[in-house]
Write a protein that holds these residues in place. Structure first.
Motif, PDB file in Angstrom:
ATOM      1  N   GLU A 116       0.868  -1.162   0.000  1.00  0.00           N
ATOM      2  CA  GLU A 116       0.000   0.000   0.000  1.00  0.00           C
ATOM      3  C   GLU A 116       0.899   1.203   0.000  1.00  0.00           C
ATOM      4  OE1 GLU A 116      -2.213  -0.256   3.593  1.00  0.00           O
ATOM      5  OE2 GLU A 116      -0.575  -1.294   4.538  1.00  0.00           O
ATOM      6  N   TRP A 143       1.581   8.896   5.055  1.00  0.00           N
ATOM      7  CA  TRP A 143       1.088   8.563   6.394  1.00  0.00           C
ATOM      8  C   TRP A 143      -0.351   8.955   6.609  1.00  0.00           C
ATOM      9  CZ3 TRP A 143      -0.227   5.601   9.638  1.00  0.00           C
ATOM     10  CH2 TRP A 143       0.641   4.821  10.383  1.00  0.00           C
ATOM     11  N   SER A 144      -0.779   9.967   5.916  1.00  0.00           N
ATOM     12  CA  SER A 144      -2.160  10.375   6.108  1.00  0.00           C
ATOM     13  C   SER A 144      -3.106   9.319   5.578  1.00  0.00           C
ATOM     14  CB  SER A 144      -2.422  11.689   5.396  1.00  0.00           C
ATOM     15  OG  SER A 144      -2.341  11.486   4.012  1.00  0.00           O
ATOM     16  N   GLY A 145      -2.552   8.303   4.935  1.00  0.00           N
ATOM     17  CA  GLY A 145      -3.403   7.235   4.439  1.00  0.00           C
ATOM     18  C   GLY A 145      -3.865   7.472   3.027  1.00  0.00           C
ATOM     19  N   GLU A 146      -3.557   8.635   2.502  1.00  0.00           N
ATOM     20  CA  GLU A 146      -3.947   8.911   1.132  1.00  0.00           C
ATOM     21  C   GLU A 146      -3.077   8.078   0.211  1.00  0.00           C
ATOM     22  OE1 GLU A 146      -5.815  11.436  -0.084  1.00  0.00           O
ATOM     23  OE2 GLU A 146      -6.069  12.879   1.527  1.00  0.00           O
ATOM     24  N   PRO A 147      -3.675   7.403  -0.738  1.00  0.00           N
ATOM     25  CA  PRO A 147      -2.817   6.756  -1.711  1.00  0.00           C
ATOM     26  C   PRO A 147      -1.994   7.836  -2.406  1.00  0.00           C
ATOM     27  CG  PRO A 147      -5.112   6.608  -2.362  1.00  0.00           C
ATOM     28  CD  PRO A 147      -5.073   7.208  -0.998  1.00  0.00           C
ATOM     29  N   SER A 165      -3.041  10.628  -5.211  1.00  0.00           N
ATOM     30  CA  SER A 165      -4.410  11.098  -5.246  1.00  0.00           C
ATOM     31  C   SER A 165      -4.421  12.622  -5.298  1.00  0.00           C
ATOM     32  CB  SER A 165      -5.176  10.629  -4.017  1.00  0.00           C
ATOM     33  OG  SER A 165      -4.945  11.497  -2.949  1.00  0.00           O
ATOM     34  N   SER A 192      -6.054  14.978  -3.621  1.00  0.00           N
ATOM     35  CA  SER A 192      -5.935  15.812  -2.425  1.00  0.00           C
ATOM     36  C   SER A 192      -4.543  15.697  -1.822  1.00  0.00           C
ATOM     37  CB  SER A 192      -7.002  15.456  -1.401  1.00  0.00           C
ATOM     38  OG  SER A 192      -7.148  14.084  -1.307  1.00  0.00           O
ATOM     39  N   SER A 195      -1.771  15.362  -3.556  1.00  0.00           N
ATOM     40  CA  SER A 195      -0.838  16.175  -4.321  1.00  0.00           C
ATOM     41  C   SER A 195      -1.098  17.656  -4.146  1.00  0.00           C
ATOM     42  CB  SER A 195      -0.906  15.796  -5.792  1.00  0.00           C
ATOM     43  OG  SER A 195      -2.168  16.104  -6.295  1.00  0.00           O
ATOM     44  N   THR A 248     -12.607  17.368  -5.181  1.00  0.00           N
ATOM     45  CA  THR A 248     -11.402  16.538  -5.261  1.00  0.00           C
ATOM     46  C   THR A 248     -11.738  15.073  -5.030  1.00  0.00           C
ATOM     47  OG1 THR A 248     -10.904  16.936  -2.951  1.00  0.00           O
ATOM     48  CG2 THR A 248      -9.851  18.383  -4.550  1.00  0.00           C
ATOM     49  N   GLN A 261      -6.201  10.376 -11.407  1.00  0.00           N
ATOM     50  CA  GLN A 261      -5.165  10.540 -10.396  1.00  0.00           C
ATOM     51  C   GLN A 261      -4.293  11.733 -10.776  1.00  0.00           C
ATOM     52  OE1 GLN A 261      -4.315   8.154  -7.631  1.00  0.00           O
ATOM     53  NE2 GLN A 261      -6.473   7.740  -7.946  1.00  0.00           N
ATOM     54  N   TYR A 262      -3.545  12.201  -9.819  1.00  0.00           N
ATOM     55  CA  TYR A 262      -2.700  13.360 -10.074  1.00  0.00           C
ATOM     56  C   TYR A 262      -1.708  13.095 -11.204  1.00  0.00           C
ATOM     57  CZ  TYR A 262       0.677  17.098  -9.337  1.00  0.00           C
ATOM     58  OH  TYR A 262       1.508  18.158  -9.511  1.00  0.00           O
ATOM     59  N   MET A 296      -1.514  22.378  -7.985  1.00  0.00           N
ATOM     60  CA  MET A 296      -2.931  22.374  -7.630  1.00  0.00           C
ATOM     61  C   MET A 296      -3.106  22.987  -6.245  1.00  0.00           C
ATOM     62  SD  MET A 296      -4.440  19.022  -9.300  1.00  0.00           S
ATOM     63  CE  MET A 296      -3.777  17.708  -8.347  1.00  0.00           C
ATOM     64  N   TYR A 308     -13.659   6.402   0.225  1.00  0.00           N
ATOM     65  CA  TYR A 308     -12.625   6.421   1.264  1.00  0.00           C
ATOM     66  C   TYR A 308     -13.252   6.538   2.647  1.00  0.00           C
ATOM     67  CZ  TYR A 308      -8.925   6.898  -2.155  1.00  0.00           C
ATOM     68  OH  TYR A 308      -8.054   6.655  -3.170  1.00  0.00           O
ATOM     69  N   GLU A 365      -2.770  10.884  13.141  1.00  0.00           N
ATOM     70  CA  GLU A 365      -3.667  11.215  12.045  1.00  0.00           C
ATOM     71  C   GLU A 365      -4.559  10.034  11.746  1.00  0.00           C
ATOM     72  OE1 GLU A 365      -2.582  12.989   8.296  1.00  0.00           O
ATOM     73  OE2 GLU A 365      -0.848  13.883   9.291  1.00  0.00           O
ATOM     74  N   PRO A 366      -5.812  10.300  11.352  1.00  0.00           N
ATOM     75  CA  PRO A 366      -6.682   9.175  11.043  1.00  0.00           C
ATOM     76  C   PRO A 366      -6.140   8.338   9.891  1.00  0.00           C
ATOM     77  CG  PRO A 366      -7.744  11.264  10.505  1.00  0.00           C
ATOM     78  CD  PRO A 366      -6.485  11.585  11.230  1.00  0.00           C
ATOM     79  N   LYS A 367      -6.440   7.066   9.971  1.00  0.00           N
ATOM     80  CA  LYS A 367      -6.024   6.144   8.925  1.00  0.00           C
ATOM     81  C   LYS A 367      -7.041   6.215   7.796  1.00  0.00           C
ATOM     82  CE  LYS A 367      -4.462   1.832   7.595  1.00  0.00           C
ATOM     83  NZ  LYS A 367      -3.081   1.519   7.215  1.00  0.00           N
ATOM     84  N   LYS A 368      -6.567   6.395   6.584  1.00  0.00           N
ATOM     85  CA  LYS A 368      -7.488   6.515   5.457  1.00  0.00           C
ATOM     86  C   LYS A 368      -7.384   5.282   4.566  1.00  0.00           C
ATOM     87  CE  LYS A 368      -9.115   9.947   2.203  1.00  0.00           C
ATOM     88  NZ  LYS A 368      -8.837  11.206   1.532  1.00  0.00           N
ATOM     89  N   LEU A 369      -8.513   4.685   4.300  1.00  0.00           N
ATOM     90  CA  LEU A 369      -8.525   3.464   3.497  1.00  0.00           C
ATOM     91  C   LEU A 369      -9.512   3.602   2.348  1.00  0.00           C
ATOM     92  CD1 LEU A 369      -8.745   0.539   6.064  1.00  0.00           C
ATOM     93  CD2 LEU A 369      -6.845   1.024   4.548  1.00  0.00           C
TER      94      LEU A 369
END
Lengths: 491, 567
Positions: A54, A58-62, A65, A67, A69, B9, B17-18, B29, B227, B250-254
Motif C-alpha cells: 500500500e 502517512w495520512s493514508g492517502e494513496p 491522489s 488531495s 498532491s 477533489t 489521479q494526479y 494544484m 474512502y 492522524e486518522p487512517k485513510k482506506l
C-alpha cells in the motif's frame, strides 16, 4: 426506560424480535481475536518489502491522489516534486496492481477491463463526443439564413441553447406574451439554471405585481424564484412575494430565520420581539414567544453574573468560573446554569430555577433531571435529598423521583457520589433485578445483602460473601442473616 | 495550475489521479480559499468549482487580490462542474470580475463510477432541492446522465417508475430523445429495464441503522467517495522494532471497493456474519504461509515465492478489516446501540408507534446528538403515517427546549419533506404496506440469508422490495399498496430498431438499472446485490443514484444551517 430489565429479558426470548447480538455458539469476539493473532503472527514471516503493498503516505492517502498532491504542491517546491516523481509513478502503478476481482454478481461486462485511468478517458470521451454527436447536434444553418442569426430564435431554441451553456441575449423578448412563453419553455426544460436565468430577466424587466401574478399560476417557476431570492439574500423582495401569495406562515418563518444573522444580542432580542406578532401556526407562536422571553432573561442574567464574576466576591463563581456566556443557549442549558449558580434564589428573581420552571412551563421530569445533574455536579447531596423528598399533608416525608430512581443513581454515580449517598437511592429502585444490578455494580453491599435477605436467597447470599472484605461489618451481617434464616427454617 | 473546490477533489480522485493530470501539464494544484492565490510560475489558472454562490465570492476575492503588476500576467479560466450556471456568472459580473475569465466552460460530469455496479452523481443537495425547494435541476442532470448512459450502452427498452421525480425524469428522457433524433444509436442494449424510484416513496429505509458491514462503516465513520477515515489506534505501526516512533495521530485513510477481494466478500454481509468469515480467512492464510515449510524442491519454493505478493496483499487486507471489525464491534455491543436498535425495530414492526417513546425522551434529556433524535422521531412518524398531533407537539417542545428554539426551522423542513408530520385523516397505512410488502420478517437468517431483510436484521427495505416485486411477479399484484405510496407509478417503452431487439436465451439474466432519485444507502445496495446473486433470481441489478447517503448525512442535508454556537 419503558421496560424494566426482567421484562426485557423475557421480551427478547418470547417475542419475535431479534436482539442485535452476536451468536454465542460462534463467539465473534474470540474469532476476531483469533484472526488478529493469526495475522500478527504472520508479520515476522514476511519481510520488510510489505510496504510496497500500500503505497500510501502517512495520512493514508494513496500517493498520487488529488488531495494528496494538492498538499504536496501547496507546500513543496517544484524540485522536491521532481524528486518524488518516480515514486509517484511507481506508487500509482503498484496501487493499480492490487488484485482486482470484480465481484461475480456485478455487471463486470459494463466496466470490464477498464482500470481507473482508461475508464476516465472513455467516460470523458463519451461525455464530450457522443454527447454532441448523438443528441446535441450543433445548430448549423445555411449561409442564406445567417443574416438574422442572432435574433430569430424562437423561445424554444433560445432555451435549448441556454441549456447547452451558450449565452443568449434575452432582451429581444419584449412583450409580456413573449416573456411568458419563454418562461414556460424554460420550465418545460426542467433545467433550473435556465429557469433562473429567465427569471432574473423577468424580474428585471417586469413590474412586480405582474411578475407575482404570473408566477402564481406557474408553481415551478415560483419555487425557483423563491429559492433564488433566498440564495442571494433579497429578503425584502422575498417577503413581498410571499405576502402577495398569502403564504403567511412562510413569511413568518422566513423572517424569523433572519435573527440568525444578527450578532448583537440586544438587536437580536428586539428583532425577536418583532417576530412574535407574525402569523405563525398557533404552536409555533408560543415557541417564538418563549425564544424571545428566554433571550430577554439571558441578557439580564448575563449582565448580573458577569459583574459578579468580575468582582470576585462570590465564592461560587471563583471556585467554578463560567466556561462561556449563557447568551443564546437553549432553555435546558439555561436551567442547568441557573440550578448551578442561582439555586437558592427566591422565585421572584429572574435567574432562579423555579422562576424559569414556571415561566416556560418546564415539565417536572425535565426539571428534576436538570436540577439533579447541576446539584450533583456541585456535590450538594443535601439539595439532592431535598429535591427528591416530598411531604404529604400529614407531614410525613416520602422520596419520589419522577424520572425513576435508577436514573437518579446513574446521574449521582457519574458525579462520583460517595457510596453512602448512592446506596440510599439504589435502595429505592423498585425493580428488584435492576436494584441488584446497580447495587452490585457500585458496591452498595448493604443493599445487595438486604435484597437477598428479603428474597430469602441463601445461595446468592453465601456467594456474595466472597465479594465483601473478610472480617468486615458486611461479612458479619451476612453471617447473621444466614444463621437467622437457618433458625427460622427449623422453627 | 488548477484551483479546486475541495468538495470536487473526492469525486475527481475516482476518475483521474494526479499523475494523469500531470501528464497533461498541470503544474500545481491548490484548494480554493479566500485570500491571495499562492505564487506559482504558471500562465494559466483554472478554477474547478461547483456552481455555488459562496464559491463565487471566494473566486472573486482571489481574482481581485491578484497582483496586476506581476509578470507574466496570469490568465484565469473557470470550469463549472457539472454545469455552467448563468446565475453564478451573473454574480461574478455584479462583482466586476467576470471579464477576468478568458474561458468559462462546463465539465458535464453527471454520473461517476463508484464500483463495478454503482454510479453516483454525488449531488449532496439533490433530495433537499427536489422535495423542499421544488428545484428539479438535479433531475435534469439525472436525465442527462441517463442519456449519456444510453449513448454508451444502448437504449433501454423498458422504463418503470414510482414517484413524482421519477415521472419527471422519464418525461425528460422521452423529450430529449424526441428533440434529438440523432440519439437513436445502434448499440446493442445492455440494460433491459430502467427502474426510477423516488426517495420519498421510501422515507423509512435510510432512517434505520444499516446493519451490513459496509453500512455500519458508513454509519459510524462515514464513507466519502469510497474512502473512509478511521481512528488510528488500532492501526499501530507494524514493526515492534521501531518502538521509538509515537503512535500515529492522524486518522487512517482506506479505500473501500470491490477491487479488494476480501472486502468484496464481506461488504454486503450482515455484520454478525463478518467475524466468522474473517476467522476462516485467517486460518487459510496461516495455512498458506505454513506451506513454506513443505516447499522442498526449488520448483516448489519458486511457486511459493511467486504467490507471496498476493498472499501479502491478502494478509494486509485481512489485518485492516479485522481492525475495522473490532472498532465496529465495540460500538454495536454498547448498550446504547442496542437500545437504539430495539426502538427502531419496534417502530418498524409497528409496535407503540402512536405514543411518546420513553427512550427518545431519555435521549433528549441526556442531550444525545440532535440528528440521532431526529432520525428516531422521523422513523416513528413514518412508521405511523404521521404522528398524533399531541405526540408531535410533545416531541417538538422537548427538542426546542433542549437544543434551542432556532431548530424550529429544521423541524419545519422535515415536515415539508414529509418526514415528520401530523397524522391526517386518522388513518395509518403503514401496517397494510408492511404486511403486503412483507417489510418485516421474523425469521431472518443473518449468516446465510434467504431474504433481503437480513441487511437490517429483520426489516426488508421498501425500495428494494419494490424492485424485487417488479421483476417478479410484477407491480400489478401490488396496485393497492402502490396507490398508498406517494406519486404516480408508470411504465414507458422505448422502441428499438428490429435488429437490436434482444432474443433472450433461456436462463439468461435480465439486467435492470435502478436509479434512486434523492439518494441510496449501502444497505439497499447490498440488498440489490443479494438479489442479483440469487440463483433463481433471473435479474441482475446495476445501481445509480444522485448521492450515497445514510440517515445522518441525509437528515443533515435537510437541517437549516445555523450560525456556529458561541462555544
Amino acid at each position: 426506560m419503558s421496560r424494566v430489565r426482567a421484562d426485557e429479558e423475557e421480551y427478547w426470548h418470547s417475542s419475535k424480535f431479534r436482539a442485535f447480538t452476536f451468536d454465542d455458539e460462534d463467539d465473534e469476539l474470540s474469532q476476531l481475536k483469533e484472526s488478529k493473532r493469526a495475522v500478527n503472527s504472520l508479520r515476522d514471516i514476511v519481510d520488510d518489502d510489505d510496504d510496497d503493498l500500500e503505497r500510501v503516505s502517512w495520512s493514508g492517502e494513496p500517493v498520487g491522489s488529488i488531495s494528496w498532491s494538492i498538499k504536496e504542491t501547496a507546500s513543496g517546491s517544484t524540485s522536491s516534486l521532481d524528486g518524488r516523481d518516480s515514486s509517484l509513478q511507481k506508487g500509482s502503478s503498484s496501487y493499480a496492481a492490487l488484485p482486482k476481482q470484480a465481484s461475480s454478481y456485478s455487471l463486470s461486462s459494463l466496466f470490464k477491463g477498464r482500470n481507473k485511468l482508461s475508464s476516465f478517458q472513455s467516460l470523458s470521451d463519451a461525455l464530450t463526443d457522443t454527447g454532441v454527436k448523438n443528441y446535441a447536434p450543433e445548430l448549423r444553418r445555411p449561409k442564406a439564413e445567417y443574416k438574422d442569426y442572432s435574433s430569430d430564435w424562437s423561445p424554444k431554441d433560445t432555451v435549448r441553447r441556454m441549456q447547452r451553456g451558450k449565452v443568449c441575449s434575452l432582451e429581444r423578448f419584449r412583450s409580456l406574451q413573449d416573456k411568458l412563453v419563454l418562461l414556460d419553455e424554460a420550465v418545460a426544460g426542467h433545467d433550473g439554471n435556465v429557469i433562473t436565468a429567465v427569471l432574473i430577466f423577468l424580474k428585471r424587466t417586469l413590474r412586480r405585481e405582474i411578475l407575482f401574478r404570473e408566477l402564481e399560476v406557474r408553481q415551478v417557476a415560483l419555487c425557483h424564484l423563491i429559492h433564488f431570492l433566498r440564495e442571494t439574500g433579497e429578503q425584502k423582495f422575498l417577503l413581498d412575494l410571499l405576502r402577495f401569495l398569502d403564504r403567511t406562515e412562510e413569511v413568518a418563518l422566513s423572517q424569523y430565520r433572519e435573527h440568525l444573522n444578527i450578532q448583537d444580542v440586544e438587536k437580536r432580542r428586539e428583532f425577536l420581539k418583532g417576530c412574535i406578532g407574525l402569523p405563525f401556526s398557533a404552536e409555533d407562536t408560543s415557541h417564538i414567544q418563549d425564544h424571545y422571553t428566554l433571550l430577554e432573561r439571558q441578557i439580564i442574567i448575563e449582565a448580573n453574573d458577569r459583574h459578579l464574576e468580575m468582582a470576585g466576591q462570590s465564592e461560587l463563581f471563583r471556585k467554578y468560573p463560567r466556561k462561556a456566556s449563557i447568551l443564546n443557549m437553549p432553555l435546558v442549558t439555561t436551567l442547568f446554569y441557573s440550578c448551578f449558580y442561582h439555586y437558592t434564589e427566591a422565585e421572584g428573581m429572574f435567574s432562579s430555577p423555579t422562576n424559569l420552571k414556571k415561566t416556560f412551563k418546564i415539565p417536572d421530569k425535565q426539571y428534576v433531571l436538570t436540577a439533579l445533574a447541576a446539584r450533583a455536579k456541585l456535590r450538594a447531596w443535601g439539595d439532592v435529598d431535598a429535591l427528591l423528598t416530598t411531604k404529604n399533608w400529614l407531614g410525613y416525608t416520602k422520596k419520589k423521583a419522577p424520572i425513576g430512581f435508577h436514573r437518579v443513581v446513574e446521574i449521582l454515580q457519574r458525579n462520583n457520589a460517595p457510596v453512602q449517598v448512592l446506596q440510599e437511592y439504589v435502595r429505592l429502585v423498585e425493580d428488584v433485578d435492576t436494584r441488584l444490578n446497580l447495587a452490585t455494580k457500585y458496591k452498595c453491599h448493604d443493599v445487595v445483602i438486604e435484597t437477598y435477605r428479603d428474597l430469602k436467597d441463601r445461595i446468592q447470599l453465601t456467594a456474595y460473601k466472597s465479594k465483601v472484605e473478610r472480617g468486615s461489618a458486611e461479612e458479619e451481617k451476612i453471617n447473621n442473616i444466614l444463621s437467622n434464616m437457618v433458625r427460622n427454617a427449623y422453627s | 495550475a488548477i484551483v479546486w473546490d475541495e468538495y470536487l477533489t473526492g469525486p475527481f480522485g475516482l476518475i483521474a489521479q494526479y499523475s494523469l493530470l500531470k501528464e497533461h501539464e498541470v503544474e500545481k494544484m491548490f484548494t480554493l480559499k479566500p485570500g491571495r492565490l499562492p505564487p506559482a510560475d504558471v500562465k494559466n489558472i483554472i478554477f474547478f468549482v461547483r456552481p455555488k454562490l459562496e464559491l463565487m465570492d471566494i473566486i472573486t476575492d482571489n481574482v481581485l487580490r491578484e497582483d496586476r503588476g506581476r509578470s507574466p500576467q496570469r490568465d484565469f479560466h473557470i470550469l463549472f462542474v457539472p454545469r455552467r450556471s448563468l446565475l453564478c456568472e451573473q454574480w461574478l459580473k455584479e462583482q466586476g470580475v467576470l471579464g477576468s475569465f478568458i474561458h468559462r466552460e462546463q465539465y458535464s460530469l453527471d454520473l461517476i463510477p463508484f464500483d463495478g455496479d454503482l454510479l453516483s452523481m454525488e449531488s449532496e443537495s439533490a433530495f433537499k432541492e427536489c422535495y423542499l425547494e421544488s428545484d428539479q435541476t438535479s433531475l435534469y442532470h439525472a436525465a442527462k446522465g441517463l442519456m449519456t448512459l444510453q449513448a454508451l450502452y444502448g437504449t433501454i427498452p423498458q422504463i418503470f417508475g414510482k414517484g413524482d421525480c421519477a415521472r419527471h425524469v422519464a418525461n425528460m428522457m422521452i423529450r430529449m430523445k424526441r428533440e434529438f433524433p440523432g440519439s437513436q444509436n445502434s448499440i446493442f442494449p445492455v440494460f433491459d429495464t430502467l427502474l426510477l424510484l423516488d426517495r420519498n416513496v421510501d422515507l423509512l429505509t435510510p432512517l434505520a441503522t444499516q446493519l451490513t458491514y459496509e453500512g455500519l462503516i458508513d454509519e459510524i465513520y462515514g464513507i466519502q467517495n469510497t474512502y473512509v477515515k478511521l481512528p488510528p489506534e488500532k492501526f499501530a505501526p507494524k514493526k515492534q522494532g521501531e518502538g521509538g516512533k509515537d503512535l500515529p495521530t492522524e486518522p487512517k485513510k482506506l479505500q473501500l471497493n470491490s477491487a479488494e477481494e476480501l472486502y468484496a466478500e464481506i461488504r454486503d454481509k450482515n455484520f454478525n456474519a463478518v467475524g466468522s468469515v474473517l476467522s476462516k480467512k485467517a486460518k487459510i492464510i496461516s495455512a498458506a504461509f505454513e506451506e513454506r515449510h513443505h516447499a522442498k524442491t526449488v520448483g516448489e519454493i519458486k511457486q511459493f515465492v511467486s504467490q507471496l505478493p498476493h498472499m501479502q496483499a491478502a494478509r494486509s487486507s485481512l489485518a485492516n478489516h479485522t481492525s475495522i471489525a473490532e472498532l465496529i464491534k465495540d460500538i454495536t455491543t454498547s448498550e446504547d446501540f442496542f437500545d437504539n436498535l430495539t426502538v427502531e425495530q419496534e417502530f418498524m414492526s409497528g409496535i407503540d408507534t402512536d405514543k411518546v417513546n420513553n427512550y427518545i425522551e431519555d435521549c433528549i434529556a441526556q442531550k444525545h446528538p440532535l440528528i440521532k433524535i431526529l432520525r428516531l422521531v422521523c422513523l416513528q412518524s413514518v412508521c405511523n403515517s404521521g404522528l398524533k398531533q399531541k405526540v408531535l407537539d410533545h416531541y417538538k417542545r422537548e427538542i426546542l427546549q433542549t437544543y434551542g428554539y432556532e431548530h424550529i426551522l429544521t423541524l419545519n423542513n422535515l415536515e415539508k419533506a414529509g418526514l415528520l408530520k401530523p397524522q391526517t385523516g386518522g388513518r395509518n397505512n403503514y401496517p397494510t404496506i408492511r404486511k403486503t410488502l412483507r417489510l418485516w420478517m421474523d425469521d431472518v437468517n443473518e449468516q446465510n440469508p434467504n431474504d433481503i431483510s437480513y441487511v437490517y436484521s429483520g426489516y426488508a427495505p421498501l425500495s428494494v422490495r419494490l424492485a424485487q416485486l417488479l421483476a417478479r411477479p410484477g407491480w400489478r399484484s401490488i396496485e393497492e399498496v402502490l396507490k398508498m405510496l406517494p406519486g404516480p407509478h408508470f411504465e414507458e417503452r422505448q422502441q428499438l430498431p428490429t435488429g437490436l431487439q434482444k432474443k433472450r436465451q433461456h436462463g439468461e439474466n435480465r439486467v435492470t438499472l435502478v436509479f434512486f432519485l434523492g439518494g441510496v444507502t449501502y444497505a439497499e445496495i447490498a440488498a440489490l446485490r443479494f438479489l442479483s446473486q440469487m440463483e433463481d433470481g433471473g435479474t441482475e441489478y446495476i445501481i445509480a443514484t444522485t448521492k450515497l447517503i445514510n440517515g445522518t448525512t441525509w437528515i443533515k442535508s435537510l437541517m437549516e444551517k445555523l450560525e456556529p454556537a458561541p462555544f
